[in-house]
Write a protein that holds these residues in place. Structure first.
Motif, mmCIF file in Angstrom:
data_model
loop_
_atom_site.group_PDB
_atom_site.id
_atom_site.type_symbol
_atom_site.label_atom_id
_atom_site.label_comp_id
_atom_site.label_asym_id
_atom_site.label_seq_id
_atom_site.Cartn_x
_atom_site.Cartn_y
_atom_site.Cartn_z
ATOM 1 N N ILE A 471 11.060 -48.810 -2.105
ATOM 2 C CA ILE A 471 10.118 -49.858 -2.501
ATOM 3 C C ILE A 471 9.260 -50.278 -1.301
ATOM 4 O O ILE A 471 8.039 -50.473 -1.429
ATOM 5 N N SER A 472 9.882 -50.403 -0.137
ATOM 6 C CA SER A 472 9.121 -50.748 1.064
ATOM 7 C C SER A 472 8.141 -49.640 1.415
ATOM 8 O O SER A 472 7.037 -49.902 1.909
ATOM 9 N N TYR A 473 8.537 -48.420 1.170
ATOM 10 C CA TYR A 473 7.643 -47.285 1.431
ATOM 11 C C TYR A 473 6.440 -47.335 0.487
ATOM 12 O O TYR A 473 5.309 -47.030 0.883
ATOM 13 N N VAL A 474 6.683 -47.727 -0.759
ATOM 14 C CA VAL A 474 5.602 -47.757 -1.738
ATOM 15 C C VAL A 474 4.627 -48.889 -1.447
ATOM 16 O O VAL A 474 3.405 -48.689 -1.450
ATOM 17 N N ASN A 475 5.139 -50.095 -1.186
ATOM 18 C CA ASN A 475 4.228 -51.236 -0.991
ATOM 19 C C ASN A 475 3.687 -51.349 0.434
ATOM 20 O O ASN A 475 2.900 -52.244 0.725
ATOM 21 N N GLY A 476 4.122 -50.459 1.347
ATOM 22 C CA GLY A 476 3.553 -50.437 2.685
ATOM 23 C C GLY A 476 4.133 -51.432 3.652
ATOM 24 O O GLY A 476 3.621 -51.577 4.763
ATOM 25 N N LEU A 478 6.741 -51.164 5.277
ATOM 26 C CA LEU A 478 7.407 -50.485 6.394
ATOM 27 C C LEU A 478 6.504 -50.370 7.607
ATOM 28 O O LEU A 478 6.982 -50.189 8.725
ATOM 29 N N PHE A 479 5.216 -50.468 7.391
ATOM 30 C CA PHE A 479 4.263 -50.167 8.443
ATOM 31 C C PHE A 479 3.635 -51.449 8.967
ATOM 32 O O PHE A 479 3.542 -52.460 8.268
ATOM 33 N N SER A 480 3.195 -51.382 10.208
ATOM 34 C CA SER A 480 2.514 -52.530 10.806
ATOM 35 C C SER A 480 1.119 -52.646 10.216
ATOM 36 O O SER A 480 0.631 -51.760 9.513
ATOM 37 N N GLU A 481 0.471 -53.752 10.511
ATOM 38 C CA GLU A 481 -0.861 -53.986 9.947
ATOM 39 C C GLU A 481 -1.860 -52.936 10.408
ATOM 40 O O GLU A 481 -2.659 -52.430 9.633
ATOM 41 N N THR A 482 -1.776 -52.553 11.693
ATOM 42 C CA THR A 482 -2.713 -51.552 12.214
ATOM 43 C C THR A 482 -2.480 -50.199 11.568
ATOM 44 O O THR A 482 -3.405 -49.527 11.104
ATOM 45 N N ALA A 483 -1.194 -49.812 11.522
ATOM 46 C CA ALA A 483 -0.874 -48.520 10.926
ATOM 47 C C ALA A 483 -1.170 -48.518 9.432
ATOM 48 O O ALA A 483 -1.556 -47.499 8.868
ATOM 49 N N GLU A 484 -1.018 -49.668 8.784
ATOM 50 C CA GLU A 484 -1.274 -49.739 7.347
ATOM 51 C C GLU A 484 -2.751 -49.520 7.054
ATOM 52 O O GLU A 484 -3.117 -48.805 6.123
ATOM 53 N N LYS A 485 -3.619 -50.103 7.851
ATOM 54 C CA LYS A 485 -5.053 -49.931 7.638
ATOM 55 C C LYS A 485 -5.485 -48.497 7.903
ATOM 56 O O LYS A 485 -6.297 -47.932 7.192
ATOM 57 N N SER A 486 -4.938 -47.893 8.944
ATOM 58 C CA SER A 486 -5.360 -46.547 9.315
ATOM 59 C C SER A 486 -4.838 -45.490 8.348
ATOM 60 O O SER A 486 -5.509 -44.498 8.095
ATOM 61 N N GLY A 487 -3.623 -45.691 7.801
ATOM 62 C CA GLY A 487 -3.025 -44.658 6.961
ATOM 63 C C GLY A 487 -2.875 -45.054 5.520
ATOM 64 O O GLY A 487 -2.063 -44.463 4.806
ATOM 65 N N GLN A 488 -3.655 -46.039 5.065
ATOM 66 C CA GLN A 488 -3.459 -46.542 3.708
ATOM 67 C C GLN A 488 -3.858 -45.501 2.672
ATOM 68 O O GLN A 488 -3.139 -45.270 1.697
ATOM 69 N N ILE A 489 -4.955 -44.827 2.877
ATOM 70 C CA ILE A 489 -5.427 -43.843 1.895
ATOM 71 C C ILE A 489 -4.492 -42.653 1.837
ATOM 72 O O ILE A 489 -4.081 -42.194 0.763
ATOM 73 N N GLU A 490 -4.116 -42.154 3.023
ATOM 74 C CA GLU A 490 -3.228 -40.998 3.057
ATOM 75 C C GLU A 490 -1.863 -41.329 2.464
ATOM 76 O O GLU A 490 -1.277 -40.526 1.735
ATOM 77 N N ARG A 491 -1.355 -42.536 2.756
ATOM 78 C CA ARG A 491 -0.048 -42.909 2.248
ATOM 79 C C ARG A 491 -0.069 -43.081 0.733
ATOM 80 O O ARG A 491 0.889 -42.740 0.035
ATOM 81 N N VAL A 495 2.452 -41.297 -1.826
ATOM 82 C CA VAL A 495 3.301 -42.012 -2.781
ATOM 83 C C VAL A 495 3.176 -41.403 -4.164
ATOM 84 O O VAL A 495 4.168 -41.192 -4.872
ATOM 85 N N ARG A 496 1.945 -41.117 -4.575
ATOM 86 C CA ARG A 496 1.752 -40.527 -5.898
ATOM 87 C C ARG A 496 2.409 -39.154 -6.003
ATOM 88 O O ARG A 496 2.973 -38.791 -7.042
ATOM 89 N N GLN A 497 2.334 -38.384 -4.928
ATOM 90 C CA GLN A 497 2.928 -37.049 -4.947
ATOM 91 C C GLN A 497 4.442 -37.100 -4.910
ATOM 92 O O GLN A 497 5.117 -36.217 -5.453
ATOM 93 N N ARG A 498 5.009 -38.136 -4.266
ATOM 94 C CA ARG A 498 6.448 -38.158 -4.032
ATOM 95 C C ARG A 498 7.220 -39.057 -4.977
ATOM 96 O O ARG A 498 8.429 -39.214 -4.832
ATOM 97 N N GLN A 499 6.533 -39.654 -5.931
ATOM 98 C CA GLN A 499 7.249 -40.459 -6.908
ATOM 99 C C GLN A 499 8.215 -39.603 -7.721
ATOM 100 O O GLN A 499 9.366 -39.982 -7.953
#
Length: 905
Positions: A471-476, A478-491, A495-499
C-alpha cells in the motif's frame, strides 16, 4: 524692459508630497525664457536651484532638498519676471532612517554618522545602532519599578536585541499606556519591515531605478563634453590623455614596487588557495565525512551532504572538483549497495524497510528497490511457512507418541475455548461417561494443531506488514518528496504493471497456507501427488477429535478476520473460506462419529440404579452425549460473515443424516444389548424392572423416548433435517419396543397361563362330578395374585404402563381360560356353576383392563358353559361373587387404584 513679462506662477507639482531628494515636476506659467533666465527655485524654504532643470516656460524638473518646514510653497524666480507666486504647496515627509548596514538607492546624509573607531573605549555593540523604536509608534515610559520587572521576568530582558528578549517586559516598560489601535498600527509596521527585508536587493533597485538612469545620463554627458573639448587638440581627447597618464603612472609604480608586488602576488596566490580550501572544504572533506557517517549510521546526513554536493559540483568543469566529486560518487555507490543489502535482508521490520527504501530513492538508486523488497519479503514468508511445516513433521517423526509442550493457559486462547465446551458436560446426571478421560487433555496440543496455530500466527505477523508495504508502494509514501516528484510518472506505470504480480504473490501465500493446513488436517483433499509430497508428509495414525477441529476452525477464522481487517480483497482470501467450509464439514462428521462411539460404550457404564422416575442413568447419559455433541458443533455450524452453510451440499446433508441415524441405531442396539445380556449379579426381577422401563417400550408416552430425542436435536441444532432421522429411528425404536414388550409379556404371562390348567384340575377335579360351589378356588386366586404382582412391578416403574401390560396379560389368561372351557365336553350343574363363578370373578376383577380380544375370549368361555336355568343358581352365583370380592377386597384394590389414576391422567 526686463519687467515687461509677468511674474512666474506655479499652478501644479507632482508628486505633491515626498521625502527629501524626491524628484518632482513643477508646472505653471511664465517659468522663464530659458535655463539662464531661471535664477531661483525654493520648495518649503529650501533652495533647489542646483538640481533644477528648465524644460519649458511651463515645466521645471528638480529634486526636493532637506527643508526645515514640513509644508510650504514653491517659489520660482526669473530674470525676466522676478519672484513668482504659487497656488499649490508641497508636503515634506520625514525620511525613513537607514542603518549603516542597510541598502539604499540614493546617497545617505552622513552628517550625523557616528564612527565607532573614534570612541573605542565605549564598546558600543553594532546592534545598538539599530533603531531604538522597532514598533514605529511613540514610546511612553511606564512608572513600574525596574526591580519589580526584573523579579517578574527573571532571567529575561527588555532589550529586543538580546537572546532572552521578553516581549511582555518590553511592552510594559515602553507602551503600558498605549492604546489598542496604536498597538495594531505597530503590528502593521512590523509586518511592513519584515516584508521589506524579504524583498531583497531587487526591491531597492526597482525603487531607485530612476536614480540609476540619471547617474548613467550624467556620466554619459560628462564623457561627451570631455570628448568634445579635446577633439581639436593634437594629443587627442582629454580622456585619452588622462588614460595615458594613468598608464604611465601604473607602469612606473610597477617598476618601483615589482619585488614587493611579486611577494604580494605570491601571498595573494597562497591566500587565494587557502581561501579556496576554506571556502570549498565541504567538498574536500566530504568523502571522509561520508565514510564516518556511514559507520555511525547517519544516512540522513550523508544524503543531505550528497544532495548539496551534487547541486554545487555535479556539473563543474574544474578538474580538482571533478576528482573529489568522483570520490564522493564512489562512496555513494558503495552506500547504495549497502542499503540494498540491508533492505533485502530478512527478517526486518516494516519501519526499517521503509527507511531503507526512502534512502535509496533519495540516492537515486537504479532499478526499483521497493519492488525488490516486496519480492524478497514474499519469498521469505513462503520459506518461513515451509520451514515451519518441515520442523513439525521432523519433530513428529522423531517423537511420534508425544504432544507439543503444554500451553500456558494465561497466554493461549485454547483453554478458554475448550473450557467452554467442557462446561456443557456438567449436566445433572450421567457425567461418568467422561470420567476415564485425562483431565490434562485440554492443555496438550497435537502436533498438527500446534502446527496450524504457529503457521497462522506466522502469517498474521508477516502478511500485514507485507500488505502495508505494498500500500505504501502504491500511494508513494515510501519515497521522499523530492524522489516522489521526480519518479511519479515512472512509478505510476510500474504500479499498474505490477498490480497483477502482487495479486499473484498474495494468492500464492494464501494458497500455500491453505494447502499446508489441508496437508495436515485434510490430506485426502489434496489430489495431486506432487503437492502431497510438498504440503503433506504427516504420518498420523488417528484423526483429530471434534474439539480440536473446532479449535482449529476458530484459529483459522481469526486469521481470516485479521486479513480482512487489512482490506485485502475477498477474492484473494476465497481459498481460506473454502478451507474453513471443508473443516467445518469434517468437524461435523468426526464429532458425530465420535458421538456414536461414545454412545456405543454406554452399555458398559450402566449401573442399573433406578431413580424415582423409573429411569436408570443410561437415558441421561445418552442425552448428555447428544447435547454435548450438538453444543460443541454450535459454533462450527454458525455462519460467520462471508461463510456458506455447512449443509448447502446435498451430499453433506445425506452424510450428516446417515450419521445421525447411525447414532440412534447405536443407542437402540445398546438398549437391545442390555435387555438380552445375561448378568449373574442381577436377579430376574431386577432385570425385568429395568427391561420394562419406559425408555424401552414407552415411546407412546411422555417419558424419555425418541420423541424427546428429536426435541433435543431440534432444540440444539435447527440445521439438521430431523424428519428423516426421526422417521427411520422411530421405526427401529418401535420395533425394539414391540420385541422387548412381547418378551416381557411372555416372561410374565406364561407362568400365569401355565398354572391355570394344573390349578383347575388339581385334586382330580372333574367338571362332570363335583360338589356345589362354595367360592372361587385357589388356582384363580393364585393367578390373580400373580397378576397383582405384575401390576405392582410395573406400577413401581411407571403407572402409565400398567394398562398396556395388564391388558396383554389378561388377554393371555382369558384366551387360555376360554380354551380350557371349550375343551370340556360335559359340565354338570355344579360344574357349570363353578366355572361361571370363576370366569365372572376373573372378568369382573380385571374389567378395566379388558380389550376386545379379552372380552371375546371371556364371551366364548361363557358360551361354552350351560346356561343357568333356575333363579336359585343365579342367586347363589351372585352371593358367591360378592363373597369373593369382599374377602379379597384388599388385594383387588390395586386394580381400582391403578384404574382411577389412569382415568385421571
Amino acid at each position: 524692459m526686463s519687467r515687461l513679462r509677468q511674474p512666474p506662477l506655479v499652478t501644479g507639482i507632482s508628486p505633491n508630497e515626498g521625502i527629501p531628494w524626491t524628484k518632482v515636476t513643477i508646472r505653471g506659467e511664465n517659468l522663464g525664457t530659458g535655463p539662464t533666465d531661471l535664477i531661483g527655485l525654493t520648495i518649503c524654504g529650501h533652495n533647489c536651484l542646483l538640481t533644477a532643470e528648465w524644460m519649458s516656460a511651463s515645466k521645471i524638473v528638480c529634486r526636493v532638498g532637506q527643508a526645515k518646514n514640513d509644508k510650504g510653497d514653491i517659489i520660482v524666480t526669473t530674470k525676466s519676471g522676478g519672484r513668482g507666486t504659487s497656488t499649490v504647496s508641497f508636503k515634506l515627509l520625514k525620511p525613513e532612517k537607514i542603518g549603516i548596514l542597510d541598502q539604499s538607492a540614493v546617497w545617505v546624509d552622513e552628517m550625523n554618522y557616528y564612527d565607532m573607531r573614534t570612541d573605542r573605549n565605549k564598546g558600543i555593540p553594532p546592534l545598538s545602532l539599530r533603531p531604538a523604536n522597532p514598533l514605529g509608534i511613540e514610546i511612553e515610559k511606564s512608572k513600574f519599578p525596574q526591580k519589580d520587572l526584573e523579579t517578574l521576568f527573571h532571567g529575561m530582558s527588555a532589550d529586543f536585541t538580546s537572546e532572552n528578549f521578553s516581549a511582555a517586559w518590553y511592552l510594559i516598560e515602553n507602551h503600558s499606556t498605549t492604546s489598542f489601535e496604536q498597538l495594531k498600527m505597530a503590528v502593521t509596521n512590523l509586518k511592513r519591515q519584515a516584508n521589506k527585508k524579504s524583498e531583497g536587493s531587487l526591491a531597492y533597485v526597482k525603487g531607485g531605478l530612476s536614480t540609476f538612469f540619471e547617474a548613467q545620463d550624467a556620466l554619459s554627458a560628462i564623457h561627451q563634453k570631455l570628448e568634445a573639448d579635446g577633439t581639436e587638440k593634437v594629443e587627442g581627447s582629454m580622456t585619452q590623455k588622462l588614460e595615458n597618464v594613468l598608464n604611465r603612472a601604473s607602469n612606473t609604480a610597477d617598476m618601483l614596487f615589482q619585488e614587493v608586488l611579486g611577494r604580494k602576488d605570491k601571498a595573494d596566490s597562497t591566500r587565494n588557495a587557502l581561501n579556496v580550501l576554506q571556502r570549498f572544504k565541504f567538498l574536500f572533506n566530504l568523502p571522509l565525512n561520508i565514510e564516518r557517517n556511514i559507520q555511525k549510521g547517519d544516512y540522513d546526513v550523508v544524503i543531505n551532504d550528497y544532495e548539496k554536493a551534487k547541486s554545487l559540483f555535479g556539473k563543474t568543469e574544474v578538474q580538482v572538483f571533478k576528482k573529489y566529486y568522483a570520490e564522493v560518487e564512489t562512496r555513494i555507490e558503495a552506500l547504495r549497495e549497502l542499503l540494498l543489502d540491508k533492505l533485502l535482508e530478512t527478517p526486518s521490520t516494516l519501519h526499517d524497510q521503509k527507511r531503507y527504501i526512502r534512502y535509496l530513492s533519495d540516492l537515486h538508486a537504479p532499478g526499483d528497490p521497493a519492488w525488490q523488497c516486496i519480492g524478497a519479503q514474499h519469498e521469505w514468508i513462503l520459506q518461513l511457512m515451509h520451514t515451519c511445516k518441515e520442523g513439525f513433521v521432523k519433530d513428529l517423526k522423531g517423537n511420534p507418541g508425544l504432544h507439543s509442550p503444554m500451553l500456558d493457559p494465561d497466554t493461549d486462547v485454547r483453554p478458554s475455548v475448550l473450557g467452554h465446551l467442557g462446561q456443557t458436560s456438567s449436566l445433572k446426571r450421567g457425567s461418568s461417561f467422561q470420567s476415564g478421560r485425562d483431565d490434562a487433555w485440554r492443555y496438550k496440543t497435537p502436533h498438527r494443531v500446534a502446527f496450524v496455530e504457529k503457521l497462522t500466527k506466522l502469517v498474521i505477523s508477516q502478511l500485514p506488514n507485507f500488505w502495508k508495504l505494498w500500500i505504501s508502494y502504491v500511494n508513494g509514501s515510501l519515497f521522499s518528496e523530492t524522489a516522489e516528484k521526480s519518479g511519479q510518472i515512472e512509478r505510476s506505470k510500474n504500479v499498474r504493471q505490477r498490480q497483477n504480480d502482487f495479486k499473484k504473490m498474495i494468492q500464492e501465500v494464501t494458497h500455500s497456507l491453505v494447502k499446508l493446513i489441508r496437508g495436515a488436517l485434510l490430506p485426502l483433499s489434496i489430489w495431486d501427488s506432487s503437492e502431497m509430497l510438498q504440503y503433506g508428509g504427516w504420518e498420523v495414525k488417528s484423526e483429530l477429535s471434534g474439539q480440536w477441529f473446532t479449535h482449529t476452525i476458530q484459529t483459522i477464522r481469526l486469521t481470516y478476520e485479521s486479513l480482512t481487517a487489512l482490506e485485502i480483497p475477498n477474492d484473494m482470501l476465497q481459498t481460506i473460506q473454502d478451507l474453513i467450509l471443508d473443516l467445518r464439514v469434517r468437524c461435523v462428521m468426526v464429532t458425530l462419529q465420535h458421538t456414536a462411539e461414545e454412545i456405543k460404550r454406554l452399555a458398559e457404564k450402566e449401573d442399573w440404579i433406578v431413580d424415582n422416575e423409573g429411569l436408570t442413568s443410561l437415558p441421561c447419559q445418552f442425552e448428555q452425549c447428544i447435547v454435548h455433541s450438538l453444543q460443541s458443533l454450535r459454533g462450527v455450524l454458525e455462519c460467520k460473515p462471508g461463510e456458506a452453510s455447512v449443509f448447502q451440499q446435498p451430499k453433506t446433508q445425506e452424510e450428516v443424516c446417515q450419521l445421525s441415524i447411525n447414532i440412534m441405531q447405536v443407542f437402540i442396539y445398546c438398549l437391545e444389548q442390555l435387555s438380552t445380556k445375561p448378568d449373574a449379579d442381577t436377579d430376574t426381577a431386577h432385570l425385568s424392572i429395568d427391561v420394562s422401563s419406559p425408555d424401552l417400550f414407552g415411546s407412546i408416552h411422555e417419558d424419555f423416548s425418541l420423541t424427546s430425542v428429536s426435541k433435543i436435536i431440534n432444540r440444539n441444532l435447527n440445521c439438521f433435517e430431523c424428519y428423516c432421522i426421526t422417521a427411520v429411528s422411530m421405526a427401529s425404536l418401535k420395533e425394539l419396543d414391540q420385541r422387548l414388550f412381547e418378551n416381557y409379556i411372555e416372561l410374565k404371562a406364561d407362568p400365569i397361563v401355565g398354572s391355570l390348567e394344573p390349578g383347575i384340575y388339581a385334586g382330580y377335579f372333574d367338571w362332570k362330578d363335583c360338589l356345589p360351589p362354595t367360592g372361587v378356588r385357589n388356582y384363580l386366586k393364585e393367578a390373580l395374585v400373580n397378576i397383582i404382582a405384575v401390576h405392582a412391578e410395573v406400577f413401581t416403574i411407571s403407572k402409565e404402563l400398567v394398562p398396556r401390560v395388564l391388558s396383554k396379560v389378561v388377554e393371555a389368561v382369558s384366551e387360555e381360560l376360554s380354551r380350557l372351557m371349550q375343551c370340556v365336553s360335559t359340565f354338570s350343574r355344579n360344574g357349570a356353576l363353578q366355572a361361571r363363578l370363576e370366569i365372572c370373578a376373573l372378568r369382573d376383577t380385571v374389567a378395566l383392563y379388558l380389550t376386545p380380544e379379552s372380552k371375546s375370549s371371556f364371551k366364548q368361555a361363557l358360551e361354552a358353559l350351560p346356561q343357568l336355568s333356575s333363579g336359585a343358581d343365579k342367586k347363589l352365583l351372585e352371593e358367591l361373587l360378592n363373597k369373593f370380592k369382599s374377602s379379597m377386597h384388599l388385594q383387588l384394590t390395586c386394580f381400582q387404584a391403578a384404574s382411577s389414576t389412569m382415568m385421571k391422567t
